[in-house]
Design a protein around this motif. Structure first.
Motif, PDB file in Angstrom:
ATOM      1  N   ASP A  89     -11.254  -9.633-130.720  1.00 47.58           N
ATOM      2  CA  ASP A  89     -12.163 -10.779-130.762  1.00 47.58           C
ATOM      3  C   ASP A  89     -13.490 -10.393-131.406  1.00 47.58           C
ATOM      4  O   ASP A  89     -14.035 -11.128-132.237  1.00 47.58           O
ATOM      5  CB  ASP A  89     -12.446 -11.304-129.343  1.00 47.58           C
ATOM      6  N   ARG A  90     -14.006  -9.235-131.023  1.00 47.75           N
ATOM      7  CA  ARG A  90     -15.336  -8.829-131.483  1.00 47.75           C
ATOM      8  C   ARG A  90     -15.359  -8.508-132.975  1.00 47.75           C
ATOM      9  O   ARG A  90     -16.430  -8.477-133.574  1.00 47.75           O
ATOM     10  CB  ARG A  90     -15.819  -7.641-130.656  1.00 47.75           C
ATOM     11  N   ARG A  91     -14.212  -8.290-133.574  1.00 47.25           N
ATOM     12  CA  ARG A  91     -14.191  -8.102-135.026  1.00 47.25           C
ATOM     13  C   ARG A  91     -14.562  -9.384-135.753  1.00 47.25           C
ATOM     14  O   ARG A  91     -14.940  -9.351-136.928  1.00 47.25           O
ATOM     15  CB  ARG A  91     -12.808  -7.610-135.466  1.00 47.25           C
ATOM     16  N   ARG A  92     -14.430 -10.508-135.085  1.00 48.21           N
ATOM     17  CA  ARG A  92     -14.826 -11.785-135.663  1.00 48.21           C
ATOM     18  C   ARG A  92     -16.203 -12.237-135.162  1.00 48.21           C
ATOM     19  O   ARG A  92     -16.586 -13.378-135.347  1.00 48.21           O
ATOM     20  CB  ARG A  92     -13.782 -12.865-135.324  1.00 48.21           C
ATOM     21  N   PHE A  93     -16.925 -11.316-134.525  1.00 46.52           N
ATOM     22  CA  PHE A  93     -18.297 -11.586-134.128  1.00 46.52           C
ATOM     23  C   PHE A  93     -19.224 -11.130-135.252  1.00 46.52           C
ATOM     24  O   PHE A  93     -18.944 -10.158-135.948  1.00 46.52           O
ATOM     25  CB  PHE A  93     -18.675 -10.824-132.850  1.00 46.52           C
ATOM     26  N   GLY A  94     -20.327 -11.846-135.430  1.00 45.88           N
ATOM     27  CA  GLY A  94     -21.380 -11.404-136.340  1.00 45.88           C
ATOM     28  C   GLY A  94     -22.616 -11.077-135.531  1.00 45.88           C
ATOM     29  O   GLY A  94     -22.966 -11.812-134.603  1.00 45.88           O
ATOM     30  N   TYR A  95     -23.285  -9.982-135.882  1.00 47.18           N
ATOM     31  CA  TYR A  95     -24.447  -9.543-135.107  1.00 47.18           C
ATOM     32  C   TYR A  95     -25.578  -9.148-136.045  1.00 47.18           C
ATOM     33  O   TYR A  95     -25.369  -8.385-136.994  1.00 47.18           O
ATOM     34  CB  TYR A  95     -24.074  -8.354-134.229  1.00 47.18           C
ATOM     35  N   MET A  96     -26.748  -9.682-135.784  1.00 42.28           N
ATOM     36  CA  MET A  96     -27.950  -9.236-136.470  1.00 42.28           C
ATOM     37  C   MET A  96     -28.899  -8.661-135.440  1.00 42.28           C
ATOM     38  O   MET A  96     -29.464  -9.406-134.618  1.00 42.28           O
ATOM     39  CB  MET A  96     -28.628 -10.387-137.209  1.00 42.28           C
ATOM     40  N   PRO A  97     -29.094  -7.335-135.431  1.00 41.44           N
ATOM     41  CA  PRO A  97     -30.022  -6.744-134.471  1.00 41.44           C
ATOM     42  C   PRO A  97     -31.464  -7.018-134.859  1.00 41.44           C
ATOM     43  O   PRO A  97     -31.764  -7.351-136.011  1.00 41.44           O
ATOM     44  CB  PRO A  97     -29.705  -5.242-134.566  1.00 41.44           C
ATOM     45  N   GLU A  98     -32.366  -6.870-133.898  1.00 41.51           N
ATOM     46  CA  GLU A  98     -33.780  -7.085-134.203  1.00 41.51           C
ATOM     47  C   GLU A  98     -34.288  -6.026-135.176  1.00 41.51           C
ATOM     48  O   GLU A  98     -35.067  -6.322-136.079  1.00 41.51           O
ATOM     49  CB  GLU A  98     -34.608  -7.062-132.912  1.00 41.51           C
ATOM     50  N   GLU A  99     -33.827  -4.785-134.999  1.00 39.24           N
ATOM     51  CA  GLU A  99     -34.205  -3.730-135.921  1.00 39.24           C
ATOM     52  C   GLU A  99     -33.267  -3.771-137.133  1.00 39.24           C
ATOM     53  O   GLU A  99     -32.070  -4.019-136.980  1.00 39.24           O
ATOM     54  CB  GLU A  99     -34.139  -2.354-135.255  1.00 39.24           C
ATOM     55  N   ARG A 100     -33.800  -3.566-138.313  1.00 41.15           N
ATOM     56  CA  ARG A 100     -32.982  -3.666-139.527  1.00 41.15           C
ATOM     57  C   ARG A 100     -32.057  -2.459-139.632  1.00 41.15           C
ATOM     58  O   ARG A 100     -32.465  -1.335-139.372  1.00 41.15           O
ATOM     59  CB  ARG A 100     -33.880  -3.793-140.757  1.00 41.15           C
ATOM     60  N   GLY A 101     -30.813  -2.715-140.071  1.00 36.19           N
ATOM     61  CA  GLY A 101     -29.820  -1.651-140.111  1.00 36.19           C
ATOM     62  C   GLY A 101     -29.132  -1.493-141.448  1.00 36.19           C
ATOM     63  O   GLY A 101     -28.044  -0.916-141.512  1.00 36.19           O
ATOM     64  N   LEU A 102     -29.726  -1.989-142.523  1.00 36.91           N
ATOM     65  CA  LEU A 102     -29.116  -1.868-143.839  1.00 36.91           C
ATOM     66  C   LEU A 102     -29.492  -0.534-144.482  1.00 36.91           C
ATOM     67  O   LEU A 102     -30.486   0.096-144.117  1.00 36.91           O
ATOM     68  CB  LEU A 102     -29.557  -3.021-144.740  1.00 36.91           C
ATOM     69  N   TYR A 103     -28.715  -0.126-145.473  1.00 40.12           N
ATOM     70  CA  TYR A 103     -28.991   1.109-146.192  1.00 40.12           C
ATOM     71  C   TYR A 103     -30.090   0.841-147.220  1.00 40.12           C
ATOM     72  O   TYR A 103     -29.881   0.088-148.179  1.00 40.12           O
ATOM     73  CB  TYR A 103     -27.739   1.620-146.888  1.00 40.12           C
ATOM     74  N   PRO A 104     -31.261   1.446-147.072  1.00 41.32           N
ATOM     75  CA  PRO A 104     -32.398   1.081-147.922  1.00 41.32           C
ATOM     76  C   PRO A 104     -32.213   1.419-149.394  1.00 41.32           C
ATOM     77  O   PRO A 104     -32.807   0.762-150.258  1.00 41.32           O
ATOM     78  CB  PRO A 104     -33.560   1.864-147.315  1.00 41.32           C
ATOM     79  N   LYS A 105     -31.395   2.413-149.717  1.00 38.32           N
ATOM     80  CA  LYS A 105     -31.252   2.844-151.106  1.00 38.32           C
ATOM     81  C   LYS A 105     -30.180   2.050-151.852  1.00 38.32           C
ATOM     82  O   LYS A 105     -30.065   2.170-153.075  1.00 38.32           O
ATOM     83  CB  LYS A 105     -30.905   4.331-151.167  1.00 38.32           C
ATOM     84  N   MET A 106     -29.379   1.272-151.150  1.00 36.23           N
ATOM     85  CA  MET A 106     -28.332   0.490-151.801  1.00 36.23           C
ATOM     86  C   MET A 106     -28.893  -0.811-152.345  1.00 36.23           C
ATOM     87  O   MET A 106     -29.834  -1.387-151.787  1.00 36.23           O
ATOM     88  CB  MET A 106     -27.194   0.170-150.818  1.00 36.23           C
ATOM     89  N   LYS A 107     -28.295  -1.295-153.431  1.00 33.16           N
ATOM     90  CA  LYS A 107     -28.662  -2.604-153.942  1.00 33.16           C
ATOM     91  C   LYS A 107     -28.147  -3.686-152.992  1.00 33.16           C
ATOM     92  O   LYS A 107     -27.158  -3.491-152.292  1.00 33.16           O
ATOM     93  CB  LYS A 107     -28.090  -2.795-155.346  1.00 33.16           C
TER      94      LYS A 107
END
Length: 294
Positions: free
Chosen positions: A69-87
């Motif tokens: 079920d959780r694979r179909r969940f979307g989550y945006m944390p308060e702290e940013r978690g993206l890779y800063p060097k990627m486009k």
């Protein structure tokens, strides 16, 4: 329907969630509000399985939530978690690929979503080169790219200017209209009040109020009234069971201890002069919030 029932959580001797119970309905936006440390993020992490609860259950459509079920969940944390060097585009395509989409589908999904969020001209910029507001939009895109049926967003409007708030709000409303269950937290009570169908207020780890936006406003409006009269309304201050909140000549806003007192006020106002208006007042979310966490 996503349902939390009697969720509890302790850190050592400290009880941080106490009997937390509420639901998130499909097709509706549910606002989750509370002060810092109230328990919002902990609750969200338990829903997502990132933290274990000490008691209670999280269920989806009447059965315990599973890893599938959780694979179909979307989550945006308060702290940013993206890779800063990627486009930006590469980042969102990469995340879509992790969810099993083909390269072509992942690229199409990422481009369409980034365009929808107003980042169409920033596809080839590195994440670290974006403004904080645009990084926030990219983070939202990351949570949406796999078309989740449950969406959990921790402070999605933080750092956004008014135009970006409208853009993101429109995206969330579109997802809810398509049937997704959307739960988001925010300190911007005016945004929550405007967008949400349902509200959950938490304080000190306990739910203080939960229900539809209009239902909560009606519930808390039952004892608050506005009176506009041709005569002076200063006499209201002397009526037992009445608390005057605002007063200016023939205008008064007041609270009563029961419906009978309100009717008595109306009768006296009518006998004292022409009454232009007498009606219950719908409090703002900010007023309800202050009232329930006292």
């Amino acid at each position: 329907m996503l349902e939390l029932t009697s969720i509890s959580k302790r850190y050592g001797d400290r009880l941080v969630l106490d009997d937390v119970t509420f639901t998130v309905e499909p097709g509706r936006l549910t606002g989750f509000v509370g002060g810092n440390g109230a328990g919002k993020t902990t609750t969200m992490r338990i829903i997502l399985g990132l933290l274990a609860n000490d008691g209670g259950t999280v269920s989806l459509d009447g059965r315990p939530v599973t890893a599938d079920d959780r694979r179909r969940f979307g989550y945006m944390p308060e702290e940013r978690g993206l890779y800063p060097k990627m486009k930006v585009l590469e980042q969102i395509v990469y995340l879509a690929r992790l969810h099993g989409f083909t390269k072509a589908d992942a690229d199409a999904r990422a481009r369409g979503l980034l365009e929808e969020l107003g980042l169409g001209e920033r596809l080839n910029d590195k994440v670290e080169a974006l403004s904080l507001g645009n990084q926030q939009r990219a983070q939202i895109a990351a949570s949406l790219v796999h078309d989740p049926h449950v969406l959990i967003l921790d402070e999605p409007f933080s750092g956004l200017d008014p135009l970006a708030v409208e853009t993101v709000a429109g995206v969330l409303q579109t997802r809810a209209a398509a049937g997704a269950m959307v739960l988001f937290s925010s300190h911007q009570l005016d945004v929550v009040e405007r967008l949400c169908d349902d509200l959950v207020i938490i304080s000190d780890g306990a739910i203080r109020a939960a229900g539809t936006r209009d239902g909560l406003r009606a519930e808390h409006a039952q004892r608050r009234y506005e009176l506009i009269s041709a005569g002076d309304t200063g006499w209201l201050r002397e009526v037992p069971g009445v608390t005057v909140l605002d007063f200016d000549g023939g205008y008064a806003e007041f609270e009563t201890d029961n419906d009978q007192t309100a009717q008595a006020v109306l009768r006296r106002a009518v006998s004292a002069g022409d009454v232009a208006s007498f009606a219950p007042q719908h409090p703002s979310l900010s007023q309800i919030f202050k009232e329930v966490i006292r």
